[in-house]
Design a protein around this motif. Structure first.
Motif, PDB file in Angstrom:
ATOM      1  N   ASN A 133      50.644  40.438  39.517  1.00  0.00           N
ATOM      2  CA  ASN A 133      49.536  41.246  39.116  1.00  0.00           C
ATOM      3  C   ASN A 133      48.152  40.330  39.087  1.00  0.00           C
ATOM      4  OD1 ASN A 133      48.116  43.050  36.301  1.00  0.00           O
ATOM      5  ND2 ASN A 133      48.706  43.883  38.412  1.00  0.00           N
ATOM      6  N   MET A 134      48.403  38.985  38.905  1.00  0.00           N
ATOM      7  CA  MET A 134      47.118  37.910  38.983  1.00  0.00           C
ATOM      8  C   MET A 134      46.613  37.920  40.366  1.00  0.00           C
ATOM      9  SD  MET A 134      47.348  33.975  37.789  1.00  0.00           S
ATOM     10  CE  MET A 134      46.584  33.882  36.255  1.00  0.00           C
ATOM     11  N   PHE A 135      47.745  37.869  41.226  1.00  0.00           N
ATOM     12  CA  PHE A 135      47.151  37.958  42.744  1.00  0.00           C
ATOM     13  C   PHE A 135      46.474  38.958  43.230  1.00  0.00           C
ATOM     14  CE2 PHE A 135      48.392  40.160  46.750  1.00  0.00           C
ATOM     15  CZ  PHE A 135      47.882  38.991  47.664  1.00  0.00           C
ATOM     16  N   VAL A 136      47.004  40.361  42.562  1.00  0.00           N
ATOM     17  CA  VAL A 136      46.185  41.500  42.937  1.00  0.00           C
ATOM     18  C   VAL A 136      44.711  41.323  42.447  1.00  0.00           C
ATOM     19  CG1 VAL A 136      45.813  43.836  42.645  1.00  0.00           C
ATOM     20  CG2 VAL A 136      48.181  42.910  42.835  1.00  0.00           C
ATOM     21  N   GLY A 177      43.916  31.167  50.802  1.00  0.00           N
ATOM     22  CA  GLY A 177      44.426  30.718  49.571  1.00  0.00           C
ATOM     23  C   GLY A 177      45.574  31.763  49.113  1.00  0.00           C
ATOM     24  N   SER A 178      44.916  33.015  49.073  1.00  0.00           N
ATOM     25  CA  SER A 178      45.737  34.255  48.641  1.00  0.00           C
ATOM     26  C   SER A 178      47.033  34.399  49.543  1.00  0.00           C
ATOM     27  CB  SER A 178      44.984  35.579  48.853  1.00  0.00           C
ATOM     28  OG  SER A 178      43.746  35.493  48.390  1.00  0.00           O
ATOM     29  N   MET A 179      47.196  34.138  50.654  1.00  0.00           N
ATOM     30  CA  MET A 179      48.487  34.146  51.268  1.00  0.00           C
ATOM     31  C   MET A 179      49.268  33.113  50.746  1.00  0.00           C
ATOM     32  SD  MET A 179      48.390  36.507  53.499  1.00  0.00           S
ATOM     33  CE  MET A 179      47.283  37.625  53.552  1.00  0.00           C
ATOM     34  N   LEU A 180      48.825  31.673  50.654  1.00  0.00           N
ATOM     35  CA  LEU A 180      49.583  30.825  49.977  1.00  0.00           C
ATOM     36  C   LEU A 180      50.303  31.324  48.590  1.00  0.00           C
ATOM     37  CD1 LEU A 180      47.824  27.337  50.849  1.00  0.00           C
ATOM     38  CD2 LEU A 180      49.919  28.396  51.596  1.00  0.00           C
ATOM     39  N   MET A 181      49.445  31.922  47.778  1.00  0.00           N
ATOM     40  CA  MET A 181      49.694  32.354  46.529  1.00  0.00           C
ATOM     41  C   MET A 181      50.658  33.301  46.728  1.00  0.00           C
ATOM     42  SD  MET A 181      47.448  33.982  43.456  1.00  0.00           S
ATOM     43  CE  MET A 181      48.168  34.265  41.914  1.00  0.00           C
ATOM     44  N   LEU A 182      50.738  34.345  47.709  1.00  0.00           N
ATOM     45  CA  LEU A 182      51.726  35.086  48.130  1.00  0.00           C
ATOM     46  C   LEU A 182      53.185  34.400  48.264  1.00  0.00           C
ATOM     47  CD1 LEU A 182      50.908  38.396  49.889  1.00  0.00           C
ATOM     48  CD2 LEU A 182      52.007  38.125  47.650  1.00  0.00           C
ATOM     49  N   VAL A 183      52.878  33.493  49.315  1.00  0.00           N
ATOM     50  CA  VAL A 183      54.334  32.516  49.447  1.00  0.00           C
ATOM     51  C   VAL A 183      54.913  31.983  48.245  1.00  0.00           C
ATOM     52  CG1 VAL A 183      54.886  30.617  50.721  1.00  0.00           C
ATOM     53  CG2 VAL A 183      53.571  32.146  52.085  1.00  0.00           C
ATOM     54  N   PHE A 224      50.859  26.324  43.827  1.00  0.00           N
ATOM     55  CA  PHE A 224      49.795  26.868  42.807  1.00  0.00           C
ATOM     56  C   PHE A 224      48.597  25.895  42.692  1.00  0.00           C
ATOM     57  CE2 PHE A 224      53.364  29.656  41.711  1.00  0.00           C
ATOM     58  CZ  PHE A 224      52.338  30.882  41.637  1.00  0.00           C
ATOM     59  N   LEU A 225      48.831  24.673  42.788  1.00  0.00           N
ATOM     60  CA  LEU A 225      47.725  23.779  42.630  1.00  0.00           C
ATOM     61  C   LEU A 225      46.691  23.936  43.966  1.00  0.00           C
ATOM     62  CD1 LEU A 225      46.306  21.445  41.187  1.00  0.00           C
ATOM     63  CD2 LEU A 225      47.636  19.926  42.803  1.00  0.00           C
ATOM     64  N   ILE A 226      46.884  24.197  45.307  1.00  0.00           N
ATOM     65  CA  ILE A 226      46.420  24.572  46.181  1.00  0.00           C
ATOM     66  C   ILE A 226      45.486  25.795  46.105  1.00  0.00           C
ATOM     67  CG2 ILE A 226      45.988  24.906  48.768  1.00  0.00           C
ATOM     68  CD1 ILE A 226      48.538  23.191  49.065  1.00  0.00           C
ATOM     69  N   VAL A 227      46.548  26.816  45.378  1.00  0.00           N
ATOM     70  CA  VAL A 227      45.772  28.239  45.376  1.00  0.00           C
ATOM     71  C   VAL A 227      44.714  28.103  44.347  1.00  0.00           C
ATOM     72  CG1 VAL A 227      46.148  30.570  44.285  1.00  0.00           C
ATOM     73  CG2 VAL A 227      47.870  29.432  46.092  1.00  0.00           C
ATOM     74  N   PHE A 228      45.116  27.651  43.037  1.00  0.00           N
ATOM     75  CA  PHE A 228      43.831  27.604  41.959  1.00  0.00           C
ATOM     76  C   PHE A 228      42.842  26.473  42.319  1.00  0.00           C
ATOM     77  CE2 PHE A 228      47.747  29.172  39.626  1.00  0.00           C
ATOM     78  CZ  PHE A 228      47.175  30.440  39.628  1.00  0.00           C
ATOM     79  N   GLY A 229      43.177  25.422  43.028  1.00  0.00           N
ATOM     80  CA  GLY A 229      42.248  24.459  43.415  1.00  0.00           C
ATOM     81  C   GLY A 229      41.132  25.054  44.384  1.00  0.00           C
ATOM     82  N   ASN A 230      41.594  25.844  45.097  1.00  0.00           N
ATOM     83  CA  ASN A 230      41.016  26.602  46.269  1.00  0.00           C
ATOM     84  C   ASN A 230      39.811  27.413  45.478  1.00  0.00           C
ATOM     85  OD1 ASN A 230      39.950  27.372  48.616  1.00  0.00           O
ATOM     86  ND2 ASN A 230      41.500  28.715  49.130  1.00  0.00           N
ATOM     87  N   LYS A 231      40.266  28.244  44.564  1.00  0.00           N
ATOM     88  CA  LYS A 231      39.457  29.131  43.520  1.00  0.00           C
ATOM     89  C   LYS A 231      38.276  28.134  42.878  1.00  0.00           C
ATOM     90  CE  LYS A 231      40.718  33.462  44.037  1.00  0.00           C
ATOM     91  NZ  LYS A 231      39.928  33.993  44.819  1.00  0.00           N
TER      92      LYS A 231
ATOM     93  N   ALA B 104      51.156  44.381  48.768  1.00  0.00           N
ATOM     94  CA  ALA B 104      50.098  43.450  49.810  1.00  0.00           C
ATOM     95  C   ALA B 104      49.597  43.865  51.025  1.00  0.00           C
ATOM     96  CB  ALA B 104      51.455  42.390  50.303  1.00  0.00           C
ATOM     97  N   ILE B 105      50.544  44.698  51.613  1.00  0.00           N
ATOM     98  CA  ILE B 105      49.754  45.484  52.940  1.00  0.00           C
ATOM     99  C   ILE B 105      48.648  45.899  52.548  1.00  0.00           C
ATOM    100  CG2 ILE B 105      50.472  47.256  54.546  1.00  0.00           C
ATOM    101  CD1 ILE B 105      53.391  46.732  54.402  1.00  0.00           C
ATOM    102  N   VAL B 106      48.586  46.855  51.516  1.00  0.00           N
ATOM    103  CA  VAL B 106      47.410  47.686  51.277  1.00  0.00           C
ATOM    104  C   VAL B 106      46.039  46.523  51.134  1.00  0.00           C
ATOM    105  CG1 VAL B 106      46.226  49.130  49.552  1.00  0.00           C
ATOM    106  CG2 VAL B 106      48.380  49.736  50.080  1.00  0.00           C
ATOM    107  N   ILE B 107      46.436  45.369  50.461  1.00  0.00           N
ATOM    108  CA  ILE B 107      45.304  44.594  50.180  1.00  0.00           C
ATOM    109  C   ILE B 107      44.750  43.902  51.496  1.00  0.00           C
ATOM    110  CG2 ILE B 107      44.836  42.450  49.329  1.00  0.00           C
ATOM    111  CD1 ILE B 107      46.470  43.071  46.710  1.00  0.00           C
ATOM    112  N   SER B 108      45.854  43.412  52.251  1.00  0.00           N
ATOM    113  CA  SER B 108      45.647  42.910  53.556  1.00  0.00           C
ATOM    114  C   SER B 108      45.049  43.832  54.541  1.00  0.00           C
ATOM    115  CB  SER B 108      46.726  42.329  54.320  1.00  0.00           C
ATOM    116  OG  SER B 108      47.513  43.473  54.861  1.00  0.00           O
ATOM    117  N   LEU B 109      44.984  45.384  54.508  1.00  0.00           N
ATOM    118  CA  LEU B 109      44.549  46.266  55.148  1.00  0.00           C
ATOM    119  C   LEU B 109      43.005  46.175  54.708  1.00  0.00           C
ATOM    120  CD1 LEU B 109      44.198  49.196  56.626  1.00  0.00           C
ATOM    121  CD2 LEU B 109      44.280  49.843  54.474  1.00  0.00           C
TER     122      LEU B 109
END
Lengths: 512, 139
Positions: A133-136, A177-183, A224-231, B104-109
């Protein structure tokens, strides 16, 4: 129905609903403005009530949909609700400021809607207890702030092509950054099988006690350090900030520099001290090293700037380094110092950005070399900029002095002598570049006022001056009477170092 | 075997996406970004279990006693659900990762739509899609 139980969801849902409503109200600008100010003020009120509730009766948990730990949970602990109070306060003042500062066409169509989405994203990030949810909410923050950066201001000081270029850099880097967070989130889920942060904390410490902690947990923590460091614009990832923050309109710069980069610090505090507390011994030296380089790079780059907002942006880079220095040291006192620093910097820097907007409004340019002698023609702006500069530079009796004093005291007690030395040396740099800017703009020869842009005769309306004065008063109060803030921060630091009450509050109710 | 092919596919898409993101053309950069987001989506889906053919509904209580699969956590005993006895195949697909991937798909859209419009406006302002020409901001 007891309304007080529903405060966490109201703080997130109200701005989202309002953002949809504001689009529909775009043909009625006056009503739109009034409604948005009322909503923003009531959000501030709600957040203060929430903080008082949490202070008096402990952590408040709101289960969205009553799914327990399997669903989304909003958790209002002292850190989260305190950050919500900070962001709501700054966003209310920035909103009042922007009503006169942003160009009418841009203001009436999408500005209010995007601003509400930004507030929703901030509140959601600070209150959520679920890492996906934090990612969203990060994505909501990212997209709404991109839309706000390209909003144009009165007078057109910043070219639209510059805004496009800055937004493109910001968007690309933050999407990566967000993609890394998802990973990282996906790997965490694959390893531990849950997304709730309290549950993650319990399971990872159980794995760690059993001695079966997989080695890739450390890599996830570094991601996570990269993600939050990017922010937060920490050293190797800081280069987008000096492009984006100056090109944004001033109230949005205040929001970005005051609150948005603190989201990164909040994420580190929340995720590292709750979920990855077994990996902290590995991460803290890295955070201290990056923080010191960030302090140095930001301060050195700020010295040579001629654009006033670019100078403030580099100063933000340098100051967020001090916040991370406190986080890296990791004792209760150092975390207290870092939180005090965070609050003081948020207030002082947003005030400085709002003031720079007033200065640009008056001078019609962002180049400090073309200004000069404005102490006579803009006395209010000069005194306000001086207060902000003194606070950032850490001179008594303002808030920045208390923040720097507590931080250096913590470094001394923790026997971090080398970081203390470097931090102190670049604090002197801070004094130099802030006062260089003040001298360039306000002292010296008075330029011919014909050269100033068409808006210099427009004068500054109360909508622009009142938010600046309120923030300046807050800076002064935090310097003279800082005990409540320090008490709150040390309570938050204790909660961070001992997350058991948080875990009990979150997992206590779910019996599924 | 399937898992190996899947991992190699994800890695290849990541690689192609990263390669495209380092190109000079803005459009290629954007295609690279969306490829990376697809790779991440595949990665998330792959954290669920693939071999299942049943819907993930637990019908007979928390313990499927006939198969020995445990679905609920019991931290005092050190049990992290789900636990599958060795030699057994899991016939359930994790539904949570699919919900995550939808989000994630919706967000990347949304981000892709925004960034394409931004690229179009940049082309209008600068008259080029060469990313090296976008360097008016400096200092």
């Amino acid at each position: 129905m007891n309304i007080q139980e529903h405060l966490p969801i109201l703080l997130v849902a109200t701005p989202i609903l309002m953002s949809a409503l504001m689009i529909m109200l775009r043909s009625r600008p006056t009503f739109q403005k009034t409604l948005n100010i009322i909503v923003s003020a009531s959000l501030l009120l709600m957040s203060i009530i929430l903080l008082l509730q949490v202070w008096n009766s402990g952590i408040q948990v709101y289960e969205v949909g009553e799914w327990g730990k399997y669903g989304i949970m909003l958790v209002a602990d002292l850190l989260g609700s305190g950050m919500v109070v900070l962001s709501s306060g700054i966003s209310l003042l920035a909103l009042i400021y922007s009503l006169d500062y942003i160009e009418g066409k841009s203001l009436n169509t999408t500005y209010h809607s995007l601003f509400n989405l930004l507030v929703a994203g901030l509140n959601g990030t600070f209150l959520t207890g679920d890492i996906f949810n934090m990612f969203v909410f990060f994505e909501i923050l990212l997209l709404s702030s991109c839309g706000l950066v390209v909003a144009s201001e009165n007078g057109g000081v910043t070219k639209i092509s510059d805004k496009m270029e800055a937004t493109f850099k910001y968007l690309i880097l933050n999407i990566i950054g967000s993609m890394l967070m998802l990973v990282a989130v996906a790997s965490l889920y694959a390893t531990v099988g849950t997304l709730n942060m309290a549950d993650l904390s319990v399971k990872i410490s159980a794995l760690s006690d059993a001695g079966t902690l997989p080695w890739h947990i450390y890599f996830i923590a570094l991601l996570f350090l990269i993600v939050f460091g990017n922010k937060a614009a920490i050293f190797p990832l800081h280069y987008w900030l000096p492009d984006v923050h100056p090109t944004a309109p001033s109230p949005i710069s205040a929001m970005l520099s005051g609150v948005m980069i603190k989201v990164g610090a909040y994420g580190i505090l929340r995720v590292y001290f709750l979920v990855f507390k077994d990996a902290l011994f590995l991460l803290q030296p890295i955070i201290i090293l990056l923080a010191l380089i960030t302090i140095a790079i930001g301060a050195i780059a700020a010295v040579g700037q001629k654009d006033v907002k670019r100078l403030l942006a580099y100063s933000s880079v340098s100051q967020i380094g001090y916040v991370f220095l406190g986080i890296g040291m990791g004792t209760a006192y150092a975390l207290t110092a870092s939180l005090v620093y965070l609050v003081n910097h948020a207030i002082a820097k947003s005030m400085l950005f709002l003031t720079s907007g007033g200065i640009i409004h008056h001078a019609g340019t962002r180049d400090m070399h073309q200004m000069g002698g404005m102490v006579k023609s803009a006395p209010l702006m000069s005194s306000m900029f001086l207060i902000g500069a003194m606070s950032i530079a850490g001179l008594p009796p303002l808030g920045g002095f208390i923040a720097k004093f507590v931080l250096f005291d913590a470094a001394m007690l923790g026997e971090y002598y080398l970081p203390l030395l470097i931090g102190f040396a670049f604090a002197v740099f801070t004094i130099f570049y802030m006062f260089r800017a003040w001298l360039l703009m306000f002292w010296g020869e008075t330029r011919d006022s014909d050269k100033y842009g068409p808006y210099s005769s427009h004068g500054l309306s109360p909508m622009i001056t009142v938010p600046i004065i309120i923030l300046a008063a807050a800076v002064l109060i935090l310097g003279v009477y800082s005990e409540p803030l320090i008490a709150l921060s040390s309570e938050i630091a204790n909660q961070l170092l001992d997350p058991q009450p948080y875990i009990n509050a979150v997992l206590g109710g779910s019996v599924r | 075997m399937n898992n190996t092919i899947l991992s190699i596919t994800i890695a290849l898409i990541f690689g192609i996406g990263t390669f495209l993101m380092l190109r000079r053309d803005i459009v290629k950069v954007i295609i690279g970004l969306s490829l990376i987001s697809h790779a991440v989506n595949l990665l998330i889906v792959s954290t669920g279990v693939f071999d299942g053919e049943k819907a993930p509904i637990i019908s007979n209580g928390h313990h499927d006693s006939s198969s020995g699969i445990i679905f609920t956590d019991k931290l005092s005993d050190g049990i992290f659900a789900p636990i599958v006895p060795s030699g057994m195949e899991v016939h359930f697909v994790d539904p949570l990762v699919q919900a995550l991937v939808l989000t994630a798909i919706v967000i990347s859209l949304a981000t892709t739509a925004f960034i394409l419009i931004l690229a179009y406006r940049i082309h209008e302002e600068y008259g080029t899609t060469d990313i090296r020409k976008l360097r008016r901001l400096r200092g």
